[in-house]
Design an enzyme around this catalytic site. Structure first.
Site, short mmCIF file in Angstrom:
data_model
loop_
_atom_site.label_atom_id
_atom_site.label_comp_id
_atom_site.label_asym_id
_atom_site.label_seq_id
_atom_site.Cartn_x
_atom_site.Cartn_y
_atom_site.Cartn_z
N LYS A 1 10.65 -3.48 9.29
CA LYS A 1 11.19 -2.71 8.16
C LYS A 1 10.29 -1.63 7.48
CE LYS A 1 13.54 -6.72 7.02
NZ LYS A 1 13.78 -7.87 6.06
N GLY A 2 8.94 -2.23 7.46
CA GLY A 2 7.80 -1.61 7.00
C GLY A 2 7.56 -0.09 7.14
N GLU B 1 4.71 3.27 13.10
CA GLU B 1 4.24 1.98 12.77
C GLU B 1 3.56 2.02 10.95
OE1 GLU B 1 4.62 -1.09 12.26
OE2 GLU B 1 3.68 -2.29 13.99
N ASP C 1 -2.77 -3.97 12.57
CA ASP C 1 -3.90 -5.16 12.03
C ASP C 1 -4.44 -5.58 13.18
OD1 ASP C 1 -5.16 -6.62 10.60
OD2 ASP C 1 -3.48 -8.04 9.87
N LYS D 1 -6.34 -0.82 9.85
CA LYS D 1 -7.45 -1.66 9.32
C LYS D 1 -8.68 -1.68 10.25
CE LYS D 1 -4.71 -5.35 6.78
NZ LYS D 1 -4.31 -6.65 6.62
N PHE E 1 -5.41 -7.31 2.51
CA PHE E 1 -4.00 -7.55 2.41
C PHE E 1 -3.19 -6.56 1.35
CE2 PHE E 1 0.58 -9.01 2.24
CZ PHE E 1 0.56 -9.17 3.36
N VAL E 2 -2.57 -5.65 2.10
CA VAL E 2 -2.05 -4.45 1.12
C VAL E 2 -0.60 -4.54 1.08
CG1 VAL E 2 -3.89 -2.80 1.51
CG2 VAL E 2 -2.00 -2.73 3.13
N ARG F 1 7.88 -3.51 -1.13
CA ARG F 1 8.40 -2.61 -0.43
C ARG F 1 8.41 -1.19 -1.04
NH1 ARG F 1 8.64 -4.60 5.06
NH2 ARG F 1 9.82 -6.43 5.10
P1 IMP Z 1 -0.43 -6.86 13.94
O1 IMP Z 1 0.30 -7.37 14.99
O2 IMP Z 1 -1.47 -7.67 13.50
O3 IMP Z 1 -1.08 -5.59 14.21
O4 IMP Z 1 0.39 -6.87 12.72
C1 IMP Z 1 1.16 -5.76 12.12
C2 IMP Z 1 2.13 -6.08 11.60
O5 IMP Z 1 1.73 -6.98 10.42
C3 IMP Z 1 2.58 -4.61 10.63
O6 IMP Z 1 3.92 -4.08 11.38
C4 IMP Z 1 2.89 -5.51 9.18
O7 IMP Z 1 4.32 -5.64 9.18
C5 IMP Z 1 2.09 -6.57 8.89
N1 IMP Z 1 0.80 -6.54 8.50
C6 IMP Z 1 -0.18 -6.47 8.83
N2 IMP Z 1 -1.19 -6.32 7.95
C7 IMP Z 1 -0.62 -6.30 6.71
C8 IMP Z 1 -0.90 -6.07 5.31
O8 IMP Z 1 -1.89 -5.68 4.96
N3 IMP Z 1 0.04 -6.14 4.53
C9 IMP Z 1 1.40 -6.14 4.81
N4 IMP Z 1 1.92 -6.27 6.17
C10 IMP Z 1 0.86 -6.42 7.30
MG MG Z 2 5.66 -7.38 7.29
#
Ligand code: IMP
Ligand code: MG
Length: 182
Positions: free
Chosen positions: A42-43, A98, A102, A130, A151-152, A164
């Site tokens: 949903k982000g 997206e 992260d 990030k 963490f944001v 959100r």
């Molecule tokens: P990844 O698979 O580790 O790249 O994570 C991606 C997903 O994790 C993003 O689409 C977010 O939903 C969540 N995410 C990663 N870092 C953060 C953060 O700092 N705050 C909130 N959600 C995050």
């Molecule tokens: Mg999330």
């Protein structure tokens, strides 16, 4: 500012300004082609709706939902498809929208998933990137902002489904992780 926020990293004005720039860049890059914006639920929703209005091209929108985090603040490393696209991607020019990259695992999963289905092209537009070590290198074609490894929340990003609706991107006070049950 919300009491649970330690620091505003990106203001609502900065978000709006950068979204205009990204929209212009995508408009120029895809001139003469028809675009399919793929939002990751949903982000990415607030960013996607703002970005779409800054792209001066015929386009359609579809959504997919992925789970990689659960309710915590560190990626579980396990990516699950919760909702697939409604329509076909065959022959279409896709831009995946997206909220944040992260570890890159989510993006890698989505990219593979969509590239295997006969789309004409796949690019990624990530609002936040990030700055950290990554086990997987995933190309992100359009990046809104590079941010430190904190963490944001806000502007679509959540902690345990909350925050959100904040109009800015802020660093969540670490003591909140300990007090919200998950
Ligand atoms: P990844 O698979 O580790 O790249 O994570 C991606 C997903 O994790 C993003 O689409 C977010 O939903 C969540 N995410 C990663 N870092 C953060 C953060 O700092 N705050 C909130 N959600 C995050
Ligand atoms: Mg999330």
């Amino acid at each position: 500012m919300h009491d649970d926020i330690e620091q505003i990293l990106i203001s609502a004005d900065e978000l709006a300004h950068r979204t205009v720039e990204l929209g212009e860049q995508i408009t120029n890059d895809y001139r003469g082609r028809e675009l399919l914006l793929v939002g990751v639920l949903k982000g990415a929703v607030p960013f996607l709706v703002d970005l779409a209005r800054q792209i001066q091209l015929p386009l359609t929108i579809d959504f997919m939902a992925i789970s990689s985090y659960g309710a915590g603040t560190a990626s579980s490393g396990v990516v699950r498809l919760l909702k697939d696209l409604d329509g076909s991607v065959s022959g279409k020019h896709l831009v995946i929208v997206e909220d944040i990259v992260d570890s890159g695992l989510t993006l890698q999963y989505i990219r593979r998933h969509l590239e295997l289905r006969g789309s004409a092209s796949v690019r990624v537009c990530g609002l936040l990137w990030k700055e950290r070590e990554r086990a997987v290198e995933v190309p992100c074609d359009y990046v809104g902002f590079r941010i430190p490894d904190r963490f944001v929340v806000g502007y679509g990003l959540d902690y345990a489904e909350r925050y959100r609706n904040l109009p800015y991107i802020g660093v969540l006070r670490p003591e909140i992780y300990a007090t919200v049950p998950h």
